[in-house]
Design an enzyme around this catalytic site. Structure first.
Site, PDB file in Angstrom:
ATOM      1  N   GLU A  53      -2.050   3.820  18.575  1.00  0.00           N
ATOM      2  CA  GLU A  53      -0.633   3.433  18.606  1.00  0.00           C
ATOM      3  C   GLU A  53       0.131   4.448  19.448  1.00  0.00           C
ATOM      4  OE1 GLU A  53       0.776   1.442  14.657  1.00  0.00           O
ATOM      5  OE2 GLU A  53      -0.124   3.348  14.134  1.00  0.00           O
ATOM      6  N   LYS A  78      -1.421   8.109  15.964  1.00  0.00           N
ATOM      7  CA  LYS A  78      -0.054   7.985  16.485  1.00  0.00           C
ATOM      8  C   LYS A  78       0.054   8.737  17.806  1.00  0.00           C
ATOM      9  CE  LYS A  78       1.482   6.031  12.653  1.00  0.00           C
ATOM     10  NZ  LYS A  78       1.401   4.575  12.591  1.00  0.00           N
ATOM     11  N   HIS A 115      -1.121  -6.291   5.648  1.00  0.00           N
ATOM     12  CA  HIS A 115      -0.582  -7.240   6.625  1.00  0.00           C
ATOM     13  C   HIS A 115      -1.529  -7.498   7.794  1.00  0.00           C
ATOM     14  CE1 HIS A 115       0.677  -3.775   9.063  1.00  0.00           C
ATOM     15  NE2 HIS A 115       0.845  -4.611  10.053  1.00  0.00           N
ATOM     16  N   HIS A 155      -5.997  -1.074   6.389  1.00  0.00           N
ATOM     17  CA  HIS A 155      -6.167  -2.110   7.414  1.00  0.00           C
ATOM     18  C   HIS A 155      -7.550  -2.149   8.063  1.00  0.00           C
ATOM     19  CE1 HIS A 155      -1.975  -2.369   6.791  1.00  0.00           C
ATOM     20  NE2 HIS A 155      -1.612  -1.383   7.586  1.00  0.00           N
ATOM     21  N   LYS A 201       0.843  -1.193   0.000  1.00  0.00           N
ATOM     22  CA  LYS A 201       0.000   0.000   0.000  1.00  0.00           C
ATOM     23  C   LYS A 201       0.881   1.248   0.000  1.00  0.00           C
ATOM     24  CE  LYS A 201       0.277   0.387   4.773  1.00  0.00           C
ATOM     25  NZ  LYS A 201       0.549   1.518   5.507  1.00  0.00           N
TER      26      LYS A 201
HETATM   27  C1  BG6 Z   1       1.543  -0.024   8.867  1.00  0.00           C
HETATM   28  C2  BG6 Z   1       1.437   1.473   8.949  1.00  0.00           C
HETATM   29  O1  BG6 Z   1       0.926  -0.496   7.709  1.00  0.00           O
HETATM   30  O2  BG6 Z   1       0.922  -0.599   9.995  1.00  0.00           O
HETATM   31  C3  BG6 Z   1       2.090   1.970  10.217  1.00  0.00           C
HETATM   32  O3  BG6 Z   1       2.072   2.072   7.818  1.00  0.00           O
HETATM   33  C4  BG6 Z   1       1.498   1.262  11.423  1.00  0.00           C
HETATM   34  O4  BG6 Z   1       1.929   3.389  10.341  1.00  0.00           O
HETATM   35  C5  BG6 Z   1       1.535  -0.246  11.214  1.00  0.00           C
HETATM   36  O5  BG6 Z   1       2.245   1.622  12.562  1.00  0.00           O
HETATM   37  C6  BG6 Z   1       0.829  -0.992  12.338  1.00  0.00           C
HETATM   38  O6  BG6 Z   1       1.019  -2.383  12.178  1.00  0.00           O
HETATM   39  P1  BG6 Z   1       1.031  -3.369  13.388  1.00  0.00           P
HETATM   40  O7  BG6 Z   1       1.173  -4.725  12.787  1.00  0.00           O
HETATM   41  O8  BG6 Z   1       2.169  -2.981  14.267  1.00  0.00           O
HETATM   42  O9  BG6 Z   1      -0.293  -3.166  14.089  1.00  0.00           O
END
Ligand code: BG6
Length: 467
Positions: free
Chosen positions: A211, A321, A173, A235, A143
């Site tokens: 996060e 964030k 992911h 996501h 992405k």
């Molecule tokens: C990524 C984003 O795809 O996913 C990031 O670009 C984000 O900004 C991350 O922190 C979060 O992934 P996970 O697996 O740590 O929840």
């Protein structure tokens, strides 16, 4: 795993994602018997040779690999690595791939992994076409798949000139997380929950991914992207589709995409008034960020899936964030009973509705909270819960990292956990009202839960977090 040896061309081989996830993941897959054999050809702007790339890879594995790496395993993996700088051009890339394939014979399969920003993705595709490496190859794309409807359509059209849709693996992911797949198992492997999985029993749904991280080295990327494009349109909406979709006719890519795309088609276009955009205090002072930046580092929104199952049930999404906690939860709030027979002051309903909660942590966790009786005289009620944590099963060793799982699937040609051009384009379509008239960014304090207006957004309900 795949039955064929794999030749992987990894664009962006020295980038952040490659170091954190892709190289450690490929190393684990290659050295733990998941792939019969492989060669990995790193490609990037950096002027390196194969040994230089091995060194970078070793450092990445030491810094980010979560598993212990024996000398023997490292040596075996190092031997699979090769490198071609972008400046070397198509002939050099072709030569490296041909050399790798010769060692495997006709059995080998090609997988191109584009771990590069969108602007670089199309030039990588062109390079692959010029090098004559697209025949029968599969390609994994990262992405963002465009930045709005028009750019997504144009990107897909250009990709389709070179790769058939069936060979394109758009990676998200979150769908590689064990816990996300467990949503499908939970819903469709049991007869218990599906009958109540609808507007008659469910009051609202929250998908909440705060996060604590800030930007790290990613300001350049993030300034262009923001929380909505970075997290929601990818996501969070994908997870929403797993939660909301109808039972597919089979656990296969066609039927699953079909049901997910129906959810996306039923989504009402976003209403800017139902969106809170936030920016943490101090973001504009971060290195690489414009002093007047309007990029959101936080977003919360309400959306609706206007079909028979979900009409009128709000879905609340939030992510940002530098928030107070790092969490990834999906929480379903059930309707309250129609009448209470418990005496006033008993506590029924006082701690909110019953909830079913999925925690998307790598170790899947789920809990169901409900009212029960507190021991002692009379009828005092308390929230109780039933919980499952993968951690308690002794099976944690079996967990594949999200990226590992998805790379393995792409090598097998299995698109079940990948997204489609049609789905992505529809998500940009529902996003357009927001992208065309974004509400102003509101400031929030670092280590908080976002701007104050998040409470109005969800009223009369309340955010489930913090627990
Ligand atoms: C990524 C984003 O795809 O996913 C990031 O670009 C984000 O900004 C991350 O922190 C979060 O992934 P996970 O697996 O740590 O929840």
């Amino acid at each position: 795993g795949p039955r064929h040896p794999q030749v992987v061309v990894l664009f962006g081989a020295t980038g952040d994602l490659a170091k954190r996830k892709l190289l450690p993941g490929l190393c684990h897959l290659a050295t733990s018997g998941f792939i019969p054999d492989c060669r990995i050809i790193g490609v990037s702007l950096d002027a390196l040779d194969a040994d230089g790339f091995r060194q970078i890879t070793r450092q990445a594995l030491d810094a980010f690999g979560s598993r212990k790496l024996s000398d023997a395993a490292w040596n075996a993996f190092a031997a699979t690595l090769d490198y071609v700088p972008l400046s070397a051009g198509p002939a050099a890339l072709k030569a490296a791939v041909t050399k790798a394939e010769q060692s495997f014979g006709a059995e080998s399969r090609r997988l191109h992994y584009l771990s590069v920003p969108p602007s670089a993705a199309l030039s990588a595709v062109r390079l692959l076409a010029d090098a004559d490496l697209v025949q029968d190859a599969r390609i994994i794309m990262e992405k963002p798949f465009g930045t709005d409807l028009a750019s997504a359509r144009s990107l897909n059209a250009k990709l389709h000139e070179v790769f058939d849709e069936s060979r394109i693996f758009r990676i998200d992911h979150f769908l590689g997380k064990e816990a996300a797949q467990n949503i499908l198992a939970f819903r469709f492997a049991n007869g218990l929950f599906e009958p109540i999985w609808n507007r008659n029993f469910i009051d609202h749904v929250q998908i909440d991914v705060p996060e604590m991280l800030s930007l790290g080295q990613r300001a350049g990327f993030y300034e262009q992207t923001g929380a909505y494009r970075d997290m929601v349109v990818t996501h969070l909406f994908q997870i929403l589709a797993f939660m909301a979709m109808e039972p597919p006719t089979a656990l296969e890519p066609g039927p699953i995409s079909e049901e997910k795309n129906k959810v996306f088609r039923s989504m009402l276009p976003l209403h800017p008034a139902d969106v809170v955009r936030g920016q943490y205090v101090g973001y504009r002072e971060e290195q690489g960020v414009a002093p007047e930046s309007e990029t959101e580092t936080f977003i919360a929104l309400k959306c609706f899936i206007d079909n028979w199952r979900w009409a009128g049930v709000p879905f609340f999404l939030r992510t940002g964030k530098r928030m107070a906690e790092g969490q990834r939860i999906i929480s379903i709030a059930f309707r309250e009973p129609p009448k209470s027979m418990f005496p006033p002051g008993s506590g029924v309903g006082a701690q909110g509705p019953d909830h079913l909660t999925f925690d998307l942590a790598d170790a899947s966790k789920m809990s169901l909270s409900f009212y029960g009786k507190r021991p002692g005289p009379g009828f005092r009620l308390d929230k109780l819960s039933l919980q499952f944590a993968m951690h308690d099963t002794g099976l944690m060793g079996e967990v594949l990292e999200a990226y590992e799982r998805l790379i393995l699937d792409a090598m097998r040609g299995d698109r079940t956990l990948f997204t489609t051009a049609e789905g992505i384009e529809r998500l940009w379509e529902v996003s357009m009202p927001l992208l065309d008239s974004p509400p102003p960014v509101r400031l929030y304090q670092p280590e908080s839960w976002g701007p104050k207006s998040i409470h109005q957004l969800i009223a009369p309900h309340a955010w489930r977090l913090p627990f």
